[in-house]
Design a protein around this motif. Structure first.
Motif, PDB file in Angstrom:
ATOM      1  N   ASP A 403       0.806  -1.219   0.000  1.00 52.97           N
ATOM      2  CA  ASP A 403       0.000   0.000   0.000  1.00 52.97           C
ATOM      3  C   ASP A 403       0.839   1.270   0.000  1.00 52.97           C
ATOM      4  O   ASP A 403       0.345   2.335   0.381  1.00 52.97           O
ATOM      5  N   LEU A 404       2.093   1.183  -0.413  1.00 51.95           N
ATOM      6  CA  LEU A 404       2.914   2.384  -0.494  1.00 51.95           C
ATOM      7  C   LEU A 404       2.472   3.240  -1.672  1.00 51.95           C
ATOM      8  O   LEU A 404       1.941   2.713  -2.664  1.00 51.95           O
ATOM      9  N   PRO A 405       2.652   4.552  -1.599  1.00 52.08           N
ATOM     10  CA  PRO A 405       2.245   5.416  -2.720  1.00 52.08           C
ATOM     11  C   PRO A 405       2.918   5.010  -4.027  1.00 52.08           C
ATOM     12  O   PRO A 405       4.123   4.784  -4.088  1.00 52.08           O
ATOM     13  N   LYS A 406       2.117   4.878  -5.072  1.00 50.52           N
ATOM     14  CA  LYS A 406       2.550   4.508  -6.422  1.00 50.52           C
ATOM     15  C   LYS A 406       3.097   3.085  -6.519  1.00 50.52           C
ATOM     16  O   LYS A 406       3.483   2.661  -7.613  1.00 50.52           O
ATOM     17  N   SER A 407       3.149   2.352  -5.419  1.00 52.84           N
ATOM     18  CA  SER A 407       3.577   0.936  -5.419  1.00 52.84           C
ATOM     19  C   SER A 407       4.818   0.712  -6.278  1.00 52.84           C
ATOM     20  O   SER A 407       4.729   0.108  -7.354  1.00 52.84           O
ATOM     21  N   PRO A 408       5.982   1.184  -5.859  1.00 50.91           N
ATOM     22  CA  PRO A 408       7.186   1.065  -6.704  1.00 50.91           C
ATOM     23  C   PRO A 408       7.524  -0.371  -7.103  1.00 50.91           C
ATOM     24  O   PRO A 408       8.010  -0.616  -8.211  1.00 50.91           O
ATOM     25  N   LEU A 409       7.259  -1.330  -6.217  1.00 51.41           N
ATOM     26  CA  LEU A 409       7.570  -2.733  -6.517  1.00 51.41           C
ATOM     27  C   LEU A 409       6.360  -3.501  -7.049  1.00 51.41           C
ATOM     28  O   LEU A 409       6.475  -4.696  -7.343  1.00 51.41           O
ATOM     29  N   GLY A 410       5.221  -2.844  -7.178  1.00 55.63           N
ATOM     30  CA  GLY A 410       4.019  -3.512  -7.645  1.00 55.63           C
ATOM     31  C   GLY A 410       3.164  -3.993  -6.487  1.00 55.63           C
ATOM     32  O   GLY A 410       3.608  -4.073  -5.342  1.00 55.63           O
ATOM     33  N   LYS A 411       1.936  -4.352  -6.808  1.00 54.71           N
ATOM     34  CA  LYS A 411       0.982  -4.786  -5.789  1.00 54.71           C
ATOM     35  C   LYS A 411       0.775  -6.290  -5.760  1.00 54.71           C
ATOM     36  O   LYS A 411       0.361  -6.843  -4.746  1.00 54.71           O
ATOM     37  N   GLN A 412       1.047  -6.965  -6.878  1.00 57.43           N
ATOM     38  CA  GLN A 412       0.745  -8.386  -6.976  1.00 57.43           C
ATOM     39  C   GLN A 412       1.977  -9.228  -6.659  1.00 57.43           C
ATOM     40  O   GLN A 412       3.116  -8.820  -6.899  1.00 57.43           O
ATOM     41  N   LEU A 413       1.707 -10.427  -6.159  1.00 54.79           N
ATOM     42  CA  LEU A 413       2.800 -11.339  -5.830  1.00 54.79           C
ATOM     43  C   LEU A 413       3.570 -11.748  -7.074  1.00 54.79           C
ATOM     44  O   LEU A 413       4.789 -11.954  -7.014  1.00 54.79           O
ATOM     45  N   ARG A 414       2.892 -11.835  -8.212  1.00 54.27           N
ATOM     46  CA  ARG A 414       3.566 -12.238  -9.447  1.00 54.27           C
ATOM     47  C   ARG A 414       4.593 -11.199  -9.879  1.00 54.27           C
ATOM     48  O   ARG A 414       5.635 -11.552 -10.456  1.00 54.27           O
ATOM     49  N   GLU A 415       4.324  -9.922  -9.630  1.00 52.85           N
ATOM     50  CA  GLU A 415       5.279  -8.885  -9.982  1.00 52.85           C
ATOM     51  C   GLU A 415       6.531  -8.980  -9.121  1.00 52.85           C
ATOM     52  O   GLU A 415       7.659  -8.847  -9.616  1.00 52.85           O
ATOM     53  N   LEU A 416       6.348  -9.233  -7.837  1.00 48.72           N
ATOM     54  CA  LEU A 416       7.490  -9.376  -6.937  1.00 48.72           C
ATOM     55  C   LEU A 416       8.289 -10.628  -7.254  1.00 48.72           C
ATOM     56  O   LEU A 416       9.524 -10.620  -7.198  1.00 48.72           O
ATOM     57  N   TYR A 417       7.607 -11.715  -7.598  1.00 51.18           N
ATOM     58  CA  TYR A 417       8.315 -12.960  -7.914  1.00 51.18           C
ATOM     59  C   TYR A 417       9.210 -12.783  -9.127  1.00 51.18           C
ATOM     60  O   TYR A 417      10.382 -13.185  -9.121  1.00 51.18           O
ATOM     61  N   GLY A 418       8.673 -12.196 -10.196  1.00 49.32           N
ATOM     62  CA  GLY A 418       9.475 -11.992 -11.395  1.00 49.32           C
ATOM     63  C   GLY A 418      10.684 -11.120 -11.143  1.00 49.32           C
ATOM     64  O   GLY A 418      11.749 -11.320 -11.756  1.00 49.32           O
ATOM     65  N   LEU A 419      10.573 -10.155 -10.230  1.00 48.71           N
ATOM     66  CA  LEU A 419      11.703  -9.269  -9.921  1.00 48.71           C
ATOM     67  C   LEU A 419      12.720  -9.957  -9.021  1.00 48.71           C
ATOM     68  O   LEU A 419      13.932  -9.908  -9.279  1.00 48.71           O
ATOM     69  N   CYS A 420      12.236 -10.618  -7.963  1.00 48.45           N
ATOM     70  CA  CYS A 420      13.154 -11.216  -6.984  1.00 48.45           C
ATOM     71  C   CYS A 420      13.885 -12.428  -7.537  1.00 48.45           C
ATOM     72  O   CYS A 420      15.018 -12.696  -7.123  1.00 48.45           O
ATOM     73  N   ILE A 421      13.277 -13.175  -8.446  1.00 51.12           N
ATOM     74  CA  ILE A 421      13.927 -14.370  -8.976  1.00 51.12           C
ATOM     75  C   ILE A 421      14.992 -14.013  -9.999  1.00 51.12           C
ATOM     76  O   ILE A 421      15.845 -14.843 -10.341  1.00 51.12           O
TER      77      ILE A 421
END
Length: 699
Positions: A403-421
């Motif tokens: 819930d951070l402003p503008k969601s720099p890392l995205g809101k969905q788990l799939r967005e975080l997974y693609g970045l972290c992996i």
């Protein structure tokens, strides 16, 4: 006279004793696998089958849960249509199910709906598709035939079927009254149209008017599958038609929401051992978002990746024996010496060898198969623990930045997974921005985030306890216990922290500047000196900074490792061939057509079409291929006469004996047909400027 001898010509049909019941039984028989016995019994195939059965079972349960509410609402609507017949006097009860634009998923969804209506309500159901209704006559025939056949299947009777010319609504009315005249409770006649937008408007309008004329005697219920919006229904149906229906709107979940549920509940979980690399995962998600919005298509792409992964060899079977230690050791015992050598060839195996200090242990790893077999279970379990803590930290990162402003890392788990992996997430600019934004959050928000992170740790601890009860491999939970204790300590400290120092410092500054009158230059010097002084932070600010430093260094940097820092043998659990997925799933029709026309041997595999080079021409090529290869040598405008002469030179072996102006009519007809086919395929078009020329459309 024999049965095949006749005075006139004719066609003779032999049924060979085949009946409709026999054909139905043959259709219901299970199809046999096309794979041979050796493949079905191989280690990799059995492991693949075991893993995919587990995943598909979870997907079916999730689908049932997702569709449960909308199905219950529709079933209640169908039941109410029978109970509240007075409310629908003179109009047709109609439901519009807004399904979204994922057209590939529609048919299976409506087939499930039809089955639920049959099983849970007293109704006869017909699934009416637009391709079966080119005219109002054919549509009525399909409806009548469907209801009669539905009743016959329900009663399991062998009653005589109606002839084609008898299929009309008058016959349906007489048949319905005859079948149900003695019943107090009569069934509804439910008509489901999955692709409402594809129906011809004239057919749809006439069909509704005809059905409405019989609504007093036949309890019709209509269900429209609308892919766009309710405005489409009103645009297709004019007022004199829409006034004949009473429309109820039902909204199903968007396909993006369904995809997130599939990913969060089935695929991106610690219980699913198979993982996709960043590129492959992004490719499948992009195909979903930018092509078809089909969850079914995404699942099929994921299934292809699973199949390709296991097909690489028996060593990848270790991926599916995830939790059962006995099954894991049994699979390792079935590996051959060649399989063990393939394990040694993995890229992540070299760092393992280089990390060993004992030279004898290095020799045993590289030369002794028995020693490697003994060490493999612990190495595989280490990989499971890596994914276990990875997913736990991933969910914690999502909670922290959601819930951070503008969601720099995205809101969905799939967005975080693609970045972290793929990358070191803590080294990215987006994460640094999130860390800065967290410093400005209030105490209540920070405590709420810490509470959710503690709930995630409890959830993963419960997963480990469930695995212990089932007798499966126990994950390493000591890191989670330490993180849990540290976060609880942070939560307690932050809850008790205050802003006193900041208030005192501000009060002193105001007192200094207001107690005495000072000049502008002196004020400037005081402000500069104050800026050079180290900032005095409040207890709350210090604790928040300590918390951010802790979760960055001790959680995310440690457990959200990209594949470049993955544990030994992580390749057995990750599919990294994005090019193969793109080649087999994303169609390239233009390239395929060019290959087929430029080198027919590539698809036909016949000797007459075999070429030494792509630029060669032989007379045995198909006429379309010859014309296509000749047109590639031309510019934008192609002279038809010159093209014909070149075509004649290639296909006519006796062209040297004839006059240049005299062309065999058969060759000219073949050329004309080839040109027409090229025009149909979109390679050329007729020219308005020059009647004896065509324009080339591709380059």
């Amino acid at each position: 006279m024999d049965s095949t001898i006749s005075v006139s010509k004719g066609v003779f049909v032999f049924k060979n004793g085949a009946t409709k019941a026999a054909k139905t039984r043959r259709k219901k028989q299970k199809c046999h696998s096309l794979l041979d016995k050796a493949t079905n019994e191989s280690l990799w195939y059995r492991s693949y089958h075991k893993l995919w059965d587990k995943i598909s079972e979870q997907l079916v349960k999730l689908q049932v849960t997702s569709y449960e509410k909308i199905l219950d609402d529709l079933l209640a609507f169908v039941e109410d249509c029978r109970r509240q017949s007075v409310e629908y006097d003179g109009v047709l009860p109609t439901a519009a199910l807004l399904t979204g634009i994922n057209q590939i998923d529609h048919l299976s969804q409506f087939e499930t709906l039809a089955g639920n209506i049959r099983n849970n309500t007293y109704s006869l159901v017909v699934l009416l598709q637009s391709r079966d209704c080119p005219s109002i006559k054919v549509a009525v025939e399909a409806i009548v035939s469907g209801f009669v056949e539905e009743q016959r299947l329900a009663e399991d009777s062998e009653s005589k079927q109606f002839r084609r010319n008898q299929l009309n609504l008058g016959v349906l009315r007489a048949w319905y009254q005859e079948k149900h005249q003695h019943l107090d409770r009569k069934p509804n006649l439910t008509i489901i149209m999955p692709d409402f937008e594809v129906f011809a408007p004239e057919v749809l309008q006439d069909l509704i008017l005809v059905l409405n004329s019989y609504a007093a005697e036949l309890p019709f219920v209509l269900i429209f599958g609308v892919a766009t919006s309710v405005a489409t229904v009103h645009s297709v149906l004019p007022y004199h038609v829409s006034s004949k229906i009473k429309l109820s709107i039902f909204q199903s979940e968007p396909s993006v929401v369904n995809l997130n549920k599939v990913l969060n509940s089935v695929i991106l979980t610690p219980t699913c051992p198979f993982h996709l690399s960043g590129k492959t995962f992004k490719l499948l998600v992009d195909i979903f978002l930018f092509y078809d919005f089909s969850v079914k298509g995404f699942i099929e792409g994921f299934k292809y990746a699973v199949m390709e992964h296991f097909f690489q060899g028996n060593i990848y079977a270790l991926c599916s024996v995830t939790n059962d230690r006995d099954d894991l050791e049994e699979a390792i015992d079935l590996l051959s010496s060649a399989d063990l050598e393939n394990i040694r060839q993995l890229m992540s195996f070299r760092p393992l060898i280089e990390s060993l200090d004992n030279p004898q242990e290095v020799i045993d790893f590289l030369t002794k198969d028995d020693y490697l077999r003994r060490m493999l279970p612990s190495l595989i379990i280490d990989v499971h623990n890596f994914w276990f803590t990875f997913h736990c930290a991933l969910e914690m990162l999502q909670v922290l930045t959601l819930d951070l402003p503008k969601s720099p890392l995205g809101k969905q788990l799939r967005e975080l997974y693609g970045l972290c992996i793929s990358t070191e997430v803590t080294q990215t600019d987006e994460y640094r921005e999130c860390a800065q934004l967290l410093q400005f959050t209030s105490k209540d928000e920070i405590l709420q985030k810490l509470l959710k992170m503690l709930e995630i740790i409890v959830k993963y601890s419960d997963l480990n306890d469930e695995a212990t009860i089932r007798g499966e491999v126990i994950f390493e939970v000591e890191p989670l216990e330490k993180i849990n204790n540290d976060l609880e300590a942070f939560a307690t400290t932050i809850a008790q922290a205050g802003m006193n120092l900041v208030a005192e410092q501000a009060s002193e500054m105001n007192t200094t500047f207001t107690s005495q009158k000072i000049g502008r230059q002196e004020l400037k010097e005081k402000l500069l000196n104050a800026a050079r002084q180290p900032k005095t932070e409040s207890v709350f600010t210090k604790e928040v900074n300590r918390l951010i430093s802790y979760i960055t260094n001790d959680i995310f940097r440690k457990y959200l490792c990209p594949l470049s820092r993955g544990p030994p043998l992580f390749e057995l659990f990750v599919f990294n061939d994005a090019a193969s997925v793109r080649r087999h799933i994303v169609g390239v029709p233009r390239a395929a057509v060019h290959t087929a026309l430029n080198n027919p041997h590539y698809y036909l595999q016949c000797e007459c079409c075999e070429l030494d080079g792509d630029s060669n021409l032989v007379s045995t090529l198909p006429d379309l291929s010859v014309a296509y290869k000749l047109h590639l040598e031309c510019g934008r405008m192609i002279n038809l006469f010159d093209w014909l002469q070149a075509f004649r030179t290639v296909v006519d072996e006796n062209n040297g004996d004839d006059n240049e102006r005299q062309v065999d009519p058969k060759i000219q007809a073949r050329f004309t047909r080839a040109v027409a086919e090229l025009q149909f395929l979109g390679f050329i078009k007729t020219s308005k400027k020059k009647t004896d020329h065509v324009t080339r459309l591709t380059w």
